[in-house]
Design a protein around this motif. Structure first.
Motif, short mmCIF file in Angstrom:
data_model
loop_
_atom_site.label_atom_id
_atom_site.label_comp_id
_atom_site.label_asym_id
_atom_site.label_seq_id
_atom_site.Cartn_x
_atom_site.Cartn_y
_atom_site.Cartn_z
N ASN A 293 0.85 -1.19 0.00
CA ASN A 293 0.00 0.00 0.00
C ASN A 293 0.89 1.24 0.00
O ASN A 293 2.05 1.20 0.38
N SER A 294 0.32 2.37 -0.45
CA SER A 294 1.14 3.57 -0.63
C SER A 294 1.78 4.05 0.66
O SER A 294 2.91 4.56 0.66
N LEU A 295 1.08 3.89 1.78
CA LEU A 295 1.64 4.32 3.06
C LEU A 295 2.88 3.51 3.41
O LEU A 295 3.91 4.07 3.81
N GLU A 296 2.80 2.19 3.26
CA GLU A 296 3.96 1.36 3.57
C GLU A 296 5.12 1.68 2.64
O GLU A 296 6.28 1.79 3.08
N ALA A 297 4.83 1.83 1.34
CA ALA A 297 5.90 2.12 0.38
C ALA A 297 6.61 3.42 0.72
O ALA A 297 7.85 3.50 0.70
N LEU A 298 5.85 4.44 1.07
CA LEU A 298 6.45 5.74 1.40
C LEU A 298 7.21 5.68 2.73
O LEU A 298 8.29 6.27 2.86
N THR A 299 6.65 5.01 3.73
CA THR A 299 7.32 4.93 5.03
C THR A 299 8.64 4.20 4.91
O THR A 299 9.65 4.59 5.52
N ARG A 300 8.67 3.14 4.10
CA ARG A 300 9.93 2.42 3.87
C ARG A 300 10.96 3.35 3.20
O ARG A 300 12.14 3.32 3.56
N ARG A 301 10.52 4.15 2.25
CA ARG A 301 11.44 5.01 1.51
C ARG A 301 11.86 6.24 2.32
O ARG A 301 12.94 6.78 2.11
#
Length: 253
Positions: free
Chosen positions: A105-113
């Motif tokens: 999900n977009s939240l997980e992808a952004l938090t990882r980055r």
């Protein structure tokens, strides 16, 4: 003989906030998957790309720095998959057949980055990406000029068009049957709830009218959702002298 007349510029019609928001909808089949789901939609008009350019970049820089710091603090305490809001979305993805370890999900992808540096796209996108990480909520923004009709969250039949890029080339893909999608009358605007947005409605440097969608699941409270929307609205209101913002929350009740 009729006299010649200079052409008269016609004023741009004002965006029908009430009409657009009233027609946006979430299907019961989506609430059947997650009765706790709420969508906060913000419609924004009057963005001034030229006048707001310097401020937008400055605002984006400040927000991104804060978001990267916040992500580092969160990840120092827990693995990303155990952060409460990300864990809720991983569960939601499993409910419609997506594999969260492969489709983030977009939240997980952004938090990882964010821990190593958030991506920079354009000022509007950078601002909402940073707010997504700061408030731990999936958040997407789209150019209303690319919309045909209004926003509709539903489960896909599988034949809807999704305008995207693959291998650097524009392509039309189709969602999986049963996949949760945001769409308008022309096709898919965002696949897998909040995984990937399409090209047709993507925010541009010259965007003047946009819709922003904030997706909430428990444990996010209504107050938390409102706070994220307020932060976004306040940032957007400074991106032009005539910015107007209207909002609506859609929930199961």
């Amino acid at each position: 003989m009729a006299a010649d007349h200079e052409p008269v510029d016609q004023p741009t019609p004002a965006l029908d906030f009430d009409g657009f928001l009233a027609d946006c909808r979430v299907d019961p089949e989506v609430f059947a998957l997650r009765p706790d789901y709420r969508s906060l939609l913000l419609v924004v008009d009057g963005l001034d790309p030229e006048a707001a350019g310097a401020h937008a970049e400055s605002a984006a820089d400040e927000l991104i720095t804060a978001a990267e710091s916040h992500a580092s603090s969160l990840l120092a305490a827990n693995p990303v998959t155990e952060l409460p809001h990300i864990a809720a979305w991983r569960e939601a993805y499993r409910a419609f057949g997506a594999k969260p370890q492969r489709t983030r999900n977009s939240l997980e992808a952004l938090t990882r980055r964010a821990e190593s540096g958030l991506p920079r796209v354009n000022a509007l996108t950078d601002i909402y990406n940073a707010i997504s990480v700061l408030h731990q909520i999936p958040l997407g923004g789209e150019d209303l000029a690319g919309y045909v009709g209004t926003a509709h969250l539903t489960r896909a039949a599988g034949d809807e068009d999704f305008d995207t890029v693959s291998g650097g080339d524009p392509v039309i893909e189709h969602p999986e049957p049963g996949e949760v999608i945001w769409r308008d009358e022309a096709g898919v605007t965002c696949r897998r709830w909040n995984w990937r947005q399409g090209r047709r409605t993507a925010l541009q440097e010259g965007t003047t009218s946009a819709v922003f969608i904030l997706d909430a699941l428990a444990p996010m409270t209504d107050a938390d959702l409102d706070a994220a929307g307020t932060t976004l609205a306040n940032e957007l209101a400074r991106l032009g002298t005539g910015v107007r913002v209207a909002s609506r929350v859609i929930g199961a009740e």
